[in-house]
Design a protein around this motif. Structure first.
Motif, PDB file in Angstrom:
ATOM      1  N   ALA A 175      30.554  19.935  55.241  1.00 21.02           N
ATOM      2  CA  ALA A 175      31.191  20.208  54.137  1.00 21.02           C
ATOM      3  C   ALA A 175      30.477  19.522  52.997  1.00 21.02           C
ATOM      4  O   ALA A 175      30.432  18.179  53.292  1.00 21.02           O
ATOM      5  N   LYS A 176      30.708  20.080  51.578  1.00 20.65           N
ATOM      6  CA  LYS A 176      30.376  19.410  50.757  1.00 20.65           C
ATOM      7  C   LYS A 176      31.780  18.743  49.947  1.00 20.65           C
ATOM      8  O   LYS A 176      32.575  19.180  50.303  1.00 20.65           O
ATOM      9  N   ILE A 177      31.455  17.749  49.134  1.00 21.23           N
ATOM     10  CA  ILE A 177      32.750  17.499  48.491  1.00 21.23           C
ATOM     11  C   ILE A 177      32.607  17.689  46.989  1.00 21.23           C
ATOM     12  O   ILE A 177      31.762  17.393  46.321  1.00 21.23           O
ATOM     13  N   GLN A 178      33.788  18.264  46.540  1.00 15.22           N
ATOM     14  CA  GLN A 178      33.551  18.660  45.086  1.00 15.22           C
ATOM     15  C   GLN A 178      34.491  17.537  44.382  1.00 15.22           C
ATOM     16  O   GLN A 178      35.570  17.386  44.647  1.00 15.22           O
ATOM     17  N   ARG A 179      34.050  16.889  43.192  1.00 16.23           N
ATOM     18  CA  ARG A 179      34.792  16.109  42.368  1.00 16.23           C
ATOM     19  C   ARG A 179      35.534  16.732  41.578  1.00 16.23           C
ATOM     20  O   ARG A 179      35.274  17.513  40.797  1.00 16.23           O
ATOM     21  N   ASP A 180      36.841  16.393  41.367  1.00 16.13           N
ATOM     22  CA  ASP A 180      37.831  16.697  40.211  1.00 16.13           C
ATOM     23  C   ASP A 180      38.505  15.502  39.840  1.00 16.13           C
ATOM     24  O   ASP A 180      39.409  14.872  40.382  1.00 16.13           O
ATOM     25  N   PRO A 181      38.213  14.990  38.688  1.00 12.08           N
ATOM     26  CA  PRO A 181      38.956  13.811  38.104  1.00 12.08           C
ATOM     27  C   PRO A 181      40.215  13.878  38.029  1.00 12.08           C
ATOM     28  O   PRO A 181      41.073  12.853  38.067  1.00 12.08           O
ATOM     29  N   LYS A 182      40.909  15.173  37.492  1.00 14.24           N
ATOM     30  CA  LYS A 182      42.361  15.168  37.624  1.00 14.24           C
ATOM     31  C   LYS A 182      43.369  15.363  39.178  1.00 14.24           C
ATOM     32  O   LYS A 182      44.169  14.529  39.100  1.00 14.24           O
ATOM     33  N   LYS A 183      42.523  16.201  39.952  1.00 17.21           N
ATOM     34  CA  LYS A 183      43.408  16.534  41.092  1.00 17.21           C
ATOM     35  C   LYS A 183      42.941  15.904  42.309  1.00 17.21           C
ATOM     36  O   LYS A 183      43.553  15.998  43.379  1.00 17.21           O
ATOM     37  N   GLY A 184      41.581  14.945  42.135  1.00 17.72           N
ATOM     38  CA  GLY A 184      41.070  14.466  43.385  1.00 17.72           C
ATOM     39  C   GLY A 184      40.023  15.029  43.938  1.00 17.72           C
ATOM     40  O   GLY A 184      39.538  16.300  43.557  1.00 17.72           O
ATOM     41  N   ASP A 185      39.365  14.596  44.858  1.00 19.04           N
ATOM     42  CA  ASP A 185      38.046  15.231  45.564  1.00 19.04           C
ATOM     43  C   ASP A 185      38.628  16.080  46.678  1.00 19.04           C
ATOM     44  O   ASP A 185      39.385  16.135  47.483  1.00 19.04           O
TER      45      ASP A 185
END
Length: 745
Positions: free
Chosen positions: A97-107
């Motif tokens: 799986a890839k990891i999607q970065r989300d500064p607000k909600k987390g990875d």
């Protein structure tokens, strides 16, 4: 792009099922193709007595590859969530799986799913057997050795072969590889059962249609209809006669033959003494043949036209002879029935109706005939009909239901009553009412125009409606087992097309009362005959009902409850039903249903002709600038009143006090309202609805100025109350013509 050819070849499919079956086949296949992501260019289905055929062209050779990103659990989330994500996406481990970065909600983990598209040939091989097994025939059967197995195929008639090919126009098509109940799809079909029964190998639709034509099969139902109609007309014209066209029969006959051959036969002239409709019904129903008329007289001749399914070696002589023998026997029966019926007068049949139940809660047919007779006599003066002729017509109108001919051909009810009435010397208008009181039976049917027929037709339909409303058996949703919607539309069309003035509420009282007579009022058997006599001879009005019902106090019955729940309630509900049906009628003619609501919202608006004229005038008025602006002003006044009345928990009825007017705009509006009330009232009294709308237009400037300059919710409570009452005056003035609050912007 590739095309699909799909044929299901069987024993004879009933003609009445063929058109829907072809449409169902096209719908089921194309819907499934679209669901599989295979968007096609076009599709057409055909039906003959022995086959359903579908051609779909412009189908992609394979599905598109699917790429999808599916978001999973948060990085570091619970192990159970991660395992569920892996199972759902088919990943071997979370490392894929890839990891999607989300500064607000987390990875978050994200799975990239790639699903290659399948070949269309494989998709078809999966879907076509399912469609065959789930095909929605109204009736189906099992056959052969496998019929005892629950999993065996059910089909309308034994299925013999399946053609299913798929491929490009310039290439040899592939056979879709599947089988159903031991029948394997291939490229083999068969021609005409008798003239070309040999197997035919086909590739795609173009050579399929051509080869079938050569094998004496016309695939397209419309082409078969065109052949039958053209050849039938030619045969008739060759003898200076005219084909009596019959679209329903043409549709059916085209579903009985694959290779139409049109022939003409004849029958003995002595049978022409029977009414033409009886001859036509006999030949049509029993032999599926067309009748022929003499264009000079318009009467039937002793010729008929049949459609064979074979080119006979003797030119059709044997086929014609066989049909002539059957028709001769059938016409002999019809002639016997007709002549037997003529020996018994219509009124002598009526006592039998006393033993036939119309409805368990509405009594016998005999009781219903008496109610119709009484109601028709009440309606007669309203439509300009002679009362005695109307009573006689209503008395005899249903009598032909007990005749031999109508027993054999129910579709001739009413018409035969007219013939028998004329034969026994009845007045022409009395005889005509036997046929016309059933009309109109649909939107394309004509309405009665003779006053006697109008009175009986209205009485018949209104008695039915009033009766079922009185016993609280109204249509619900799509269910209408007693055709009450059609009856209401029949009343509406009869009233409007004949420009009749009639207040429905008054007309409805007596039939509702007569149903109550049977089911509610008979609380004391000792007074039965007296009460029934009073009810059946009372004038048709609410006042008469109240006067009679009040006598029930002596019998321990509450007349107020009877009037409100058992008399007024069904009448009001039935009037609302008429309003709904009128909306349907007017909407089909292009009128707005909210305008019908606006007119029906006024008290006492049960004169259908006047309602329609009001609606027409209101529609034209609202198309003008004055109408649009006055509507906006009136709605604004109504909205303010609604808010303030809710807040204050009171209404602002009553006349405003002129002494509290402090602004010229208030005085101007009050003066305009008084003027409009007088002038609009006079116009309405003269039934000049367009003139009344024109009078209302005079309110517009005063209403606009009032809202522009006057603060309604003044700080002074008395001034505020007075201005709210003035707003109510606007609402009251416009209600002279319609309830503007019901009109949509």
């Amino acid at each position: 792009m590739p095309d699909l050819l799909f044929e299901l070849f069987s024993e004879e499919i009933p003609a009445r099922m063929q058109a829907k079956a072809a449409d169902d086949l096209r719908r089921m296949v194309t819907d499934r193709l679209v669901a599989e992501g295979l968007v096609y260019e076009g599709a057409k289905a055909f039906a003959t007595p022995r086959r359903l055929t579908l051609t779909v062209h412009g189908i992609p050779a394979r599905q598109s590859d699917l790429k999808e990103e599916r978001r999973g659990p948060r990085v570091g989330g619970p192990e159970t969530a991660i395992q569920g994500f892996l199972k759902a996406t088919g990943l071997a481990s979370i490392d894929e799986a890839k990891i999607q970065r989300d500064p607000k909600k987390g990875d978050f983990y994200v799975a990239l799913i790639e699903k290659p598209g399948r070949a269309t040939l494989d998709v078809l091989a999966d879907m076509l057997p399912v469609i065959i097994r789930t095909f929605p025939w109204p009736k189906s059967m099992r056959w052969g050795e496998r019929s005892a197995r629950p999993s065996s195929l059910q089909w309308v008639r034994p299925l013999h072969s399946i053609v299913a090919t798929f491929g490009m126009e310039t290439e040899e098509p592939d056979v879709v590889n599947f089988s159903v109940d031991g029948i394997t799809a291939g490229q083999t079909t068969f021609g005409h059962r008798f003239m070309a029964p040999a197997a035919i190998s086909v590739r795609r639709f173009e050579d399929y249609e051509t080869k079938l034509q050569a094998a004496k099969v016309v695939l397209d139902p419309q082409a078969r209809k065109d052949i039958i109609l053209a050849e039938a007309k030619t045969l008739a014209q060759a003898q200076n006669l005219e084909l009596v066209e019959d679209q329903a029969l043409l549709d059916e006959v085209a579903g009985l033959v694959e290779w139409p051959v049109v022939l003409m036969g004849s029958f003995d002239k002595e049978f022409l003494s029977i009414p033409g409709e009886v001859i036509r019904a006999t030949i049509r129903n029993n032999q599926k043949c067309f009748v022929v008329s003499d264009p000079k007289t318009g009467k039937l001749t002793n010729k008929f036209i049949l459609t064979a399914n074979i080119e006979a070696s003797d030119g059709g002589k044997t086929i014609i002879g066989g049909n002539e023998r059957v028709i001769r026997a059938r016409l002999s029966d019809a002639k016997f029935f007709y002549e037997t019926d003529l020996k018994i007068r219509l009124e002598d049949r009526l006592p039998k109706f006393d033993g036939i139940v119309f409805h368990e809660k509405l009594g016998t047919q005999g009781e219903r005939i008496k109610r119709i007779e009484r109601l028709a006599a009440e309606i007669a003066p309203l439509v300009g009909a002679d009362v005695e002729r109307t009573k006689r017509a209503a008395h005899l109108a249903k009598a032909d239901l007990l005749t031999e001919v109508v027993g054999e051909f129910p579709e001739l009810q009413g018409l035969m009553g007219k013939y028998y009435a004329l034969a026994q010397g009845e007045d022409a208008s009395v005889a005509a009412a036997s046929e016309e009181h059933y009309k109109p039976q649909g939107p394309a049917d004509r309405v009665p125009t003779d006053p006697v027929s109008i009175a009986v037709a209205l009485a018949d339909k209104i008695d039915t409606l009033a009766g079922f409303w009185a016993i609280d058996e109204k249509p619900t949703g799509s269910k209408d087992p007693y055709a009450l919607r059609r009856a209401a539309l029949g009343v509406i069309r009869t009233v409007l097309d004949n420009n009749l003035r009639m207040k429905l509420s008054s007309v409805l009282v007596s039939p509702v009362m007569r149903v109550l007579d049977k089911h509610v009022l008979l609380t004391n058997a000792e007074h039965h005959s007296t009460m029934r006599s009073q009810l059946w001879n009372a004038p048709a009005s609410h006042e008469a009902a109240l006067a009679i019902l009040s006598k029930l106090l002596d019998y321990g019955v509450n007349p107020k409850w009877l009037v409100e729940e058992k008399l007024a309630k069904p009448i009001l509900e039935l009037l609302a039903f008429f309003a709904d049906r009128l909306k349907v009628q007017l909407r089909e003619q292009g009128a707005r249903h909210d305008l019908v609501d606006a007119v029906f919202a006024l008290e006492g608006q049960d004169d259908l002709l006047m309602v329609v004229r009001r609606v027409e005038a209101l529609g034209k008025f609202l198309d003008t600038d004055d109408g649009k602006n006055l509507l906006a002003g009136t709605k604004r006044a109504s909205n303010i009143l609604a808010i303030e009345e809710k807040k204050d928990k009171r209404s602002y009825d009553g006349a405003p006090d002129p002494a509290l007017y402090s602004l010229p705009e208030e005085k101007a509006l009050a003066k305009a309202i008084e003027q409009v009330k007088v002038e609009a009232g006079a116009a309405i009294a003269n039934e000049d609805f367009a003139g009344a709308m024109g009078v209302l237009a005079k309110l517009r400037p005063a209403v606009d100025a009032f809202f522009d300059k006057v603060k309604v919710n003044d700080d002074d409570p008395k001034v505020r109350e007075n201005r709210l009452k003035l707003l109510n005056e606007i609402r009251a003035a416009t209600r002279a013509v319609a309830d503007f609050s019901k009109i949509q912007d």
